[in-house]
Design an enzyme around this catalytic site. Structure first.
Site, PDB file in Angstrom:
ATOM      1  N   ASP A 103     -21.543  53.739  45.859  1.00 32.30           N
ATOM      2  CA  ASP A 103     -22.333  54.657  46.680  1.00 32.30           C
ATOM      3  C   ASP A 103     -21.728  54.606  48.074  1.00 32.30           C
ATOM      4  O   ASP A 103     -21.434  53.524  48.583  1.00 32.30           O
ATOM      5  CB  ASP A 103     -23.807  54.236  46.711  1.00 32.30           C
ATOM      6  CG  ASP A 103     -24.681  55.376  47.233  1.00 32.30           C
ATOM      7  OD1 ASP A 103     -24.642  56.472  46.636  1.00 32.30           O
ATOM      8  OD2 ASP A 103     -25.361  55.186  48.247  1.00 32.30           O
ATOM      9  N   TYR A 121     -16.681  64.605  54.671  1.00 35.02           N
ATOM     10  CA  TYR A 121     -16.551  64.542  56.125  1.00 35.02           C
ATOM     11  C   TYR A 121     -15.112  64.250  56.573  1.00 35.02           C
ATOM     12  O   TYR A 121     -14.882  64.001  57.763  1.00 35.02           O
ATOM     13  CB  TYR A 121     -17.513  63.476  56.676  1.00 35.02           C
ATOM     14  CG  TYR A 121     -18.966  63.795  56.383  1.00 35.02           C
ATOM     15  CD1 TYR A 121     -19.698  64.645  57.208  1.00 35.02           C
ATOM     16  CD2 TYR A 121     -19.599  63.277  55.248  1.00 35.02           C
ATOM     17  CE1 TYR A 121     -21.029  64.953  56.917  1.00 35.02           C
ATOM     18  CE2 TYR A 121     -20.928  63.586  54.954  1.00 35.02           C
ATOM     19  CZ  TYR A 121     -21.627  64.421  55.796  1.00 35.02           C
ATOM     20  OH  TYR A 121     -22.934  64.735  55.514  1.00 35.02           O
ATOM     21  N   ASP A 122     -14.154  64.274  55.654  1.00 34.98           N
ATOM     22  CA  ASP A 122     -12.765  63.938  55.991  1.00 34.98           C
ATOM     23  C   ASP A 122     -12.208  64.715  57.189  1.00 34.98           C
ATOM     24  O   ASP A 122     -11.531  64.123  58.028  1.00 34.98           O
ATOM     25  CB  ASP A 122     -11.846  64.142  54.773  1.00 34.98           C
ATOM     26  CG  ASP A 122     -11.948  62.990  53.787  1.00 34.98           C
ATOM     27  OD1 ASP A 122     -12.532  61.950  54.143  1.00 34.98           O
ATOM     28  OD2 ASP A 122     -11.439  63.122  52.660  1.00 34.98           O
ATOM     29  N   LYS A 182      -4.743  57.503  52.572  1.00 35.54           N
ATOM     30  CA  LYS A 182      -6.210  57.398  52.558  1.00 35.54           C
ATOM     31  C   LYS A 182      -6.653  56.399  51.479  1.00 35.54           C
ATOM     32  O   LYS A 182      -7.527  55.569  51.705  1.00 35.54           O
ATOM     33  CB  LYS A 182      -6.866  58.765  52.314  1.00 35.54           C
ATOM     34  CG  LYS A 182      -8.384  58.655  52.395  1.00 35.54           C
ATOM     35  CD  LYS A 182      -9.158  59.881  52.023  1.00 35.54           C
ATOM     36  CE  LYS A 182     -10.624  59.502  51.833  1.00 35.54           C
ATOM     37  NZ  LYS A 182     -11.437  60.558  51.237  1.00 35.54           N
TER      38      LYS A 182
END
Ligand code: IMP
Length: 192
Positions: free
Chosen positions: A67, A148-149, A169
């Site tokens: 999560d 939200y990258d 990433k």
């Protein structure tokens, strides 16, 4: 050892399988007909546990769940566990709302967080956590990634997650940190 991933997301499966495979751990996606538990925990860790237990009970296999979300200092940690549900609409809508709520705020510090839980049929658990620190940019930049990258700026790389290559990433992200941590803990668990 074979695990089920409490998700239908193939990208997540690949990310987990790449790291856990090195430890001899196989991982498969949750069957489509598995129930979707209500994520009513108060923390990332509680929600990860709810998803892992549900998948473990449905399949009878050890289950792994994650999560994650974005926590912004100036917003008291929001959107946090509500990141996916910050507002109706698209990722772009959620980014726009966040930027609106950040107007006039000088403190742009934020971090992505990821909790992972492994739930075993014998009732035992392994919990892990990963963090990646950054700043909320004023305008979205970059088309890579998701969520939200485009507004998550990483000082070390002088760009947003949306501009960063997926390879980098996947090395530095909150999820990568948490997966490496869970892999190390699982290695010890399996040896014992
Ligand atoms: P989930 O835990 O995969 O359901 O993710 C929760 C939400 O957090 C996503 O829908 C995104 O809005 C946000 N999020 C989590 N990880 C990332 C990430 O790596 N990049 C951008 N947004 C993320």
């Amino acid at each position: 050892m074979k695990f089920v991933l409490a998700s239908h997301n193939k990208k997540k499966l690949k990310e987990m399988a790449d790291i856990l495979g090195k430890f001899g751990i196989q991982i498969e996606l949750l069957p489509e007909n598995a129930p979707e538990p209500e994520e009513n925990g108060k923390t990332f860790a509680e929600n990860a546990r709810i998803k892992a237990v549900s998948a473990m009970k449905f399949t009878g296999l050890p289950a792994i769940a994650d999560d994650s979300g974005l926590c912004v200092d100036a917003l008291g940690g929001k959107p946090g566990i509500y990141s996916a549900r910050y507002c109706e609409g698209s990722d772009a809508d959620r980014n726009a709302l966040l930027l609106k709520n950040m107007q006039g705020k000088n403190n742009r510090k934020c971090y992505f967080a990821c909790a992972i839980c492994c739930a075993f049929p014998d009732g035992s658990f392994i919990d892990s956590f990963g963090k990646c620190e950054g700043e909320v940019l004023n305008n979205p930049k970059g088309d890579n990634g998701f969520g939200y990258d485009p507004i998550f700026y990483v000082r070390e790389h002088k760009c947003t997650f949306g501009e960063l290559s997926p390879q980098i990433k996947d090395e530095i992200s909150h999820r990568a940190v948490a997966i490496r941590d869970v892999a190390n803990k699982l290695k010890k668990y399996i040896q014992e």
